[in-house]
Design a protein around this motif. Structure first.
Motif, mmCIF file in Angstrom:
data_model
loop_
_atom_site.group_PDB
_atom_site.id
_atom_site.type_symbol
_atom_site.label_atom_id
_atom_site.label_comp_id
_atom_site.label_asym_id
_atom_site.label_seq_id
_atom_site.Cartn_x
_atom_site.Cartn_y
_atom_site.Cartn_z
ATOM 1 N N HIS A 167 0.834 -1.196 0.000
ATOM 2 C CA HIS A 167 0.000 0.000 0.000
ATOM 3 C C HIS A 167 0.871 1.249 0.000
ATOM 4 C CE1 HIS A 167 -3.548 -2.397 0.706
ATOM 5 N NE2 HIS A 167 -2.974 -2.957 1.753
ATOM 6 N N THR A 168 0.418 2.266 -0.691
ATOM 7 C CA THR A 168 1.107 3.558 -0.702
ATOM 8 C C THR A 168 0.066 4.669 -0.586
ATOM 9 O OG1 THR A 168 1.016 3.658 -3.132
ATOM 10 C CG2 THR A 168 3.016 2.726 -2.134
ATOM 11 N N GLY A 169 0.520 5.837 -0.200
ATOM 12 C CA GLY A 169 -0.347 7.006 -0.193
ATOM 13 C C GLY A 169 -1.587 6.829 0.657
ATOM 14 N N ILE A 170 -2.742 7.066 0.057
ATOM 15 C CA ILE A 170 -4.016 7.040 0.768
ATOM 16 C C ILE A 170 -4.301 5.666 1.361
ATOM 17 C CG2 ILE A 170 -6.504 7.186 0.435
ATOM 18 C CD1 ILE A 170 -6.013 9.406 -1.560
ATOM 19 N N GLN A 171 -4.014 4.623 0.618
ATOM 20 C CA GLN A 171 -4.318 3.284 1.115
ATOM 21 C C GLN A 171 -3.467 2.937 2.327
ATOM 22 O OE1 GLN A 171 -4.210 0.391 -1.994
ATOM 23 N NE2 GLN A 171 -5.822 1.364 -3.175
ATOM 24 N N TYR A 172 -2.181 3.317 2.287
ATOM 25 C CA TYR A 172 -1.324 3.056 3.439
ATOM 26 C C TYR A 172 -1.814 3.857 4.645
ATOM 27 C CZ TYR A 172 2.852 2.494 6.293
ATOM 28 O OH TYR A 172 3.713 2.193 7.311
ATOM 29 N N TRP A 173 -2.205 5.104 4.409
ATOM 30 C CA TRP A 173 -2.694 5.949 5.492
ATOM 31 C C TRP A 173 -3.946 5.354 6.121
ATOM 32 C CZ3 TRP A 173 -7.145 8.784 6.459
ATOM 33 C CH2 TRP A 173 -7.052 9.731 7.472
ATOM 34 N N LEU A 174 -4.856 4.859 5.287
ATOM 35 C CA LEU A 174 -6.087 4.279 5.803
ATOM 36 C C LEU A 174 -5.832 3.031 6.630
ATOM 37 C CD1 LEU A 174 -8.764 4.493 2.963
ATOM 38 C CD2 LEU A 174 -8.932 5.446 5.255
ATOM 39 N N ARG A 175 -4.950 2.175 6.161
ATOM 40 C CA ARG A 175 -4.744 0.877 6.793
ATOM 41 C C ARG A 175 -3.781 0.920 7.969
ATOM 42 N NH1 ARG A 175 -6.454 -3.638 3.859
ATOM 43 N NH2 ARG A 175 -7.481 -3.110 1.903
ATOM 44 N N VAL A 176 -2.943 1.941 8.046
ATOM 45 C CA VAL A 176 -1.951 2.010 9.117
ATOM 46 C C VAL A 176 -2.233 3.186 10.036
ATOM 47 C CG1 VAL A 176 0.495 2.176 9.655
ATOM 48 C CG2 VAL A 176 -0.240 0.909 7.633
ATOM 49 N N ARG A 177 -2.155 4.398 9.496
ATOM 50 C CA ARG A 177 -2.329 5.580 10.327
ATOM 51 C C ARG A 177 -3.785 5.820 10.696
ATOM 52 N NH1 ARG A 177 2.672 5.451 11.871
ATOM 53 N NH2 ARG A 177 4.173 5.647 10.161
ATOM 54 N N GLY A 178 -4.689 5.400 9.832
ATOM 55 C CA GLY A 178 -6.101 5.671 10.065
ATOM 56 C C GLY A 178 -6.614 5.076 11.363
ATOM 57 N N TYR A 179 -6.117 3.891 11.749
ATOM 58 C CA TYR A 179 -6.584 3.254 12.974
ATOM 59 C C TYR A 179 -6.219 4.080 14.210
ATOM 60 C CZ TYR A 179 -7.425 -0.843 10.061
ATOM 61 O OH TYR A 179 -7.871 -1.692 9.100
ATOM 62 N N TYR A 180 -5.028 4.657 14.210
ATOM 63 C CA TYR A 180 -4.610 5.470 15.351
ATOM 64 C C TYR A 180 -5.475 6.725 15.466
ATOM 65 C CZ TYR A 180 -0.450 2.506 15.156
ATOM 66 O OH TYR A 180 0.399 1.435 15.143
ATOM 67 N N ILE A 181 -5.779 7.322 14.333
ATOM 68 C CA ILE A 181 -6.605 8.531 14.342
ATOM 69 C C ILE A 181 -8.019 8.202 14.815
ATOM 70 C CG2 ILE A 181 -7.601 10.333 12.886
ATOM 71 C CD1 ILE A 181 -5.071 10.179 11.192
ATOM 72 N N LEU A 182 -8.556 7.095 14.338
ATOM 73 C CA LEU A 182 -9.890 6.695 14.779
ATOM 74 C C LEU A 182 -9.919 6.385 16.276
ATOM 75 C CD1 LEU A 182 -11.225 4.421 11.891
ATOM 76 C CD2 LEU A 182 -12.044 6.675 12.574
ATOM 77 N N ALA A 183 -8.848 5.756 16.775
ATOM 78 C CA ALA A 183 -8.788 5.448 18.205
ATOM 79 C C ALA A 183 -8.753 6.728 19.032
ATOM 80 C CB ALA A 183 -7.559 4.587 18.500
ATOM 81 N N ALA A 184 -7.965 7.707 18.582
ATOM 82 C CA ALA A 184 -7.905 8.984 19.301
ATOM 83 C C ALA A 184 -9.251 9.695 19.249
ATOM 84 C CB ALA A 184 -6.812 9.862 18.694
ATOM 85 N N PHE A 185 -9.908 9.651 18.104
ATOM 86 C CA PHE A 185 -11.214 10.295 17.973
ATOM 87 C C PHE A 185 -12.248 9.612 18.863
ATOM 88 C CE2 PHE A 185 -15.373 10.633 15.837
ATOM 89 C CZ PHE A 185 -15.525 12.017 15.860
ATOM 90 N N ALA A 186 -12.189 8.285 18.929
ATOM 91 C CA ALA A 186 -13.125 7.549 19.774
ATOM 92 C C ALA A 186 -12.918 7.901 21.241
ATOM 93 C CB ALA A 186 -12.962 6.049 19.564
ATOM 94 N N GLY A 187 -11.642 8.052 21.653
ATOM 95 C CA GLY A 187 -11.368 8.437 23.031
ATOM 96 C C GLY A 187 -11.893 9.827 23.343
ATOM 97 N N LEU A 188 -11.709 10.750 22.403
ATOM 98 C CA LEU A 188 -12.199 12.112 22.590
ATOM 99 C C LEU A 188 -13.724 12.145 22.642
ATOM 100 C CD1 LEU A 188 -11.463 15.107 22.820
ATOM 101 C CD2 LEU A 188 -11.473 15.231 20.316
ATOM 102 N N PHE A 189 -14.356 11.344 21.797
ATOM 103 C CA PHE A 189 -15.823 11.284 21.793
ATOM 104 C C PHE A 189 -16.339 10.712 23.115
ATOM 105 C CE2 PHE A 189 -19.924 9.363 21.026
ATOM 106 C CZ PHE A 189 -20.585 10.312 20.257
ATOM 107 N N THR A 190 -15.669 9.677 23.613
ATOM 108 C CA THR A 190 -16.080 9.071 24.884
ATOM 109 C C THR A 190 -15.982 10.075 26.032
ATOM 110 O OG1 THR A 190 -15.349 6.886 24.117
ATOM 111 C CG2 THR A 190 -15.646 7.180 26.493
ATOM 112 N N LEU A 191 -14.895 10.849 26.036
ATOM 113 C CA LEU A 191 -14.731 11.868 27.068
ATOM 114 C C LEU A 191 -15.865 12.889 27.013
ATOM 115 C CD1 LEU A 191 -13.100 13.330 29.275
ATOM 116 C CD2 LEU A 191 -11.804 14.443 27.431
ATOM 117 N N ASN A 192 -16.202 13.337 25.811
ATOM 118 C CA ASN A 192 -17.287 14.300 25.664
ATOM 119 C C ASN A 192 -18.628 13.691 26.048
ATOM 120 O OD1 ASN A 192 -16.768 17.122 24.073
ATOM 121 N ND2 ASN A 192 -15.144 15.629 23.683
ATOM 122 N N ALA A 193 -18.828 12.424 25.735
ATOM 123 C CA ALA A 193 -20.089 11.764 26.086
ATOM 124 C C ALA A 193 -20.275 11.724 27.596
ATOM 125 C CB ALA A 193 -20.126 10.358 25.502
ATOM 126 N N LEU A 194 -19.182 11.552 28.319
ATOM 127 C CA LEU A 194 -19.260 11.521 29.777
ATOM 128 C C LEU A 194 -19.517 12.906 30.361
ATOM 129 C CD1 LEU A 194 -16.301 9.070 30.542
ATOM 130 C CD2 LEU A 194 -18.750 8.560 30.656
#
Length: 232
Positions: free
Chosen positions: A40-67
């Motif tokens: 994978h290169t470019g967008i596909q690499y970002w989605l499959r590798v970096r995207g998970y970390y970003i989603l995890a951080a976003f989920a944590g931020l959303f959980t904090l706001n939900a509380l």
């Protein structure tokens, strides 16, 4: 197929018999997929590798706001329905609002690019290798699967069995060394302008012919033996 994978011994070009490998473990599957990320290169690499970390951080931020401000309000803020300044904790909601806008728009564009790239890659492989080739190319292939005629790759005859025999029939070690070599070809190649299936197809082609031409030697075995000798 019998309990052993055999070929006719009368033909000197064909390998002898070898026991079939065990079923791939979950750890081995995850290792093989991790080593295949280089396709994978470019967008596909970002989605499959970096995207998970970003989603995890976003989920944590959303959980904090939900509380703090409630789940419904957090959702409205994240999708730009509600303003963070209208909540009871605007300084908590503001990062969620900004990240929600970035994540939604960023992922939408990335997914669209991924779909276009995947379609183009499939068409390219079908034109060059036949209609069924693209559907079977994903992660680094298992050696024992390469003995069948519908794996989608171009490799030397009996390559998988020959490479396993170089390791005295030790399929797990042979598979490990095969993945390491293919991963090196994936990372060394220039994947710009090519889809992941084309990149993997070329890496498997090059790696298999290089290994097949090494007169019964495995570069990973040789390198480790030399390293062990150097420590004594």
């Amino acid at each position: 197929m019998s309990a052993q994978q055999t070929v006719r011994p009368a033909d000197a070009e064909e390998p002898g018999e070898i026991d079939p490998p065990r079923r791939e473990s979950l750890a081995a599957l995850l290792r093989r997929r991790r080593r295949s990320l280089g396709r994978h290169t470019g967008i596909q690499y970002w989605l499959r590798v970096r995207g998970y970390y970003i989603l995890a951080a976003f989920a944590g931020l959303f959980t904090l706001n939900a509380l703090v401000i409630g789940g419904r309000v957090a959702y409205d803020v994240s999708v730009q329905i509600a303003s963070p300044w209208e909540t009871r904790a605007p300084w908590v909601a503001l990062p969620l609002s900004i990240s929600g806008w970035l994540v939604v728009t960023g992922f939408a564009g990335a997914v669209a690019g991924y779909v276009v790239s995947e379609v183009t890659d499939n068409r390219s492989l079908r034109r060059s290798r036949g209609r069924a080739a693209g559907r079977r190319i994903g992660a680094i292939p298992l050696l024992d699967r390469l003995q069948y005629g519908r794996h989608g790759f171009e490799i030397p005859d009996y390559f998988g069995i020959r490479f396993a025999l170089r390791h005295d029939g030790d399929w797990p070690t042979a598979q490990d060394h095969w993945e390491i070599v293919v991963e090196k070809f994936l990372n060394a190649g220039d994947g710009r302008g090519k889809g992941p299936k084309r990149v993997m197809w070329e890496a498997v082609l090059e790696a298999s012919y290089v290994l097949d031409g090494m007169s019964g030697r495995c570069p990973e075995c040789t390198g480790r033996e030399e390293g062990d000798d150097g420590t004594h």
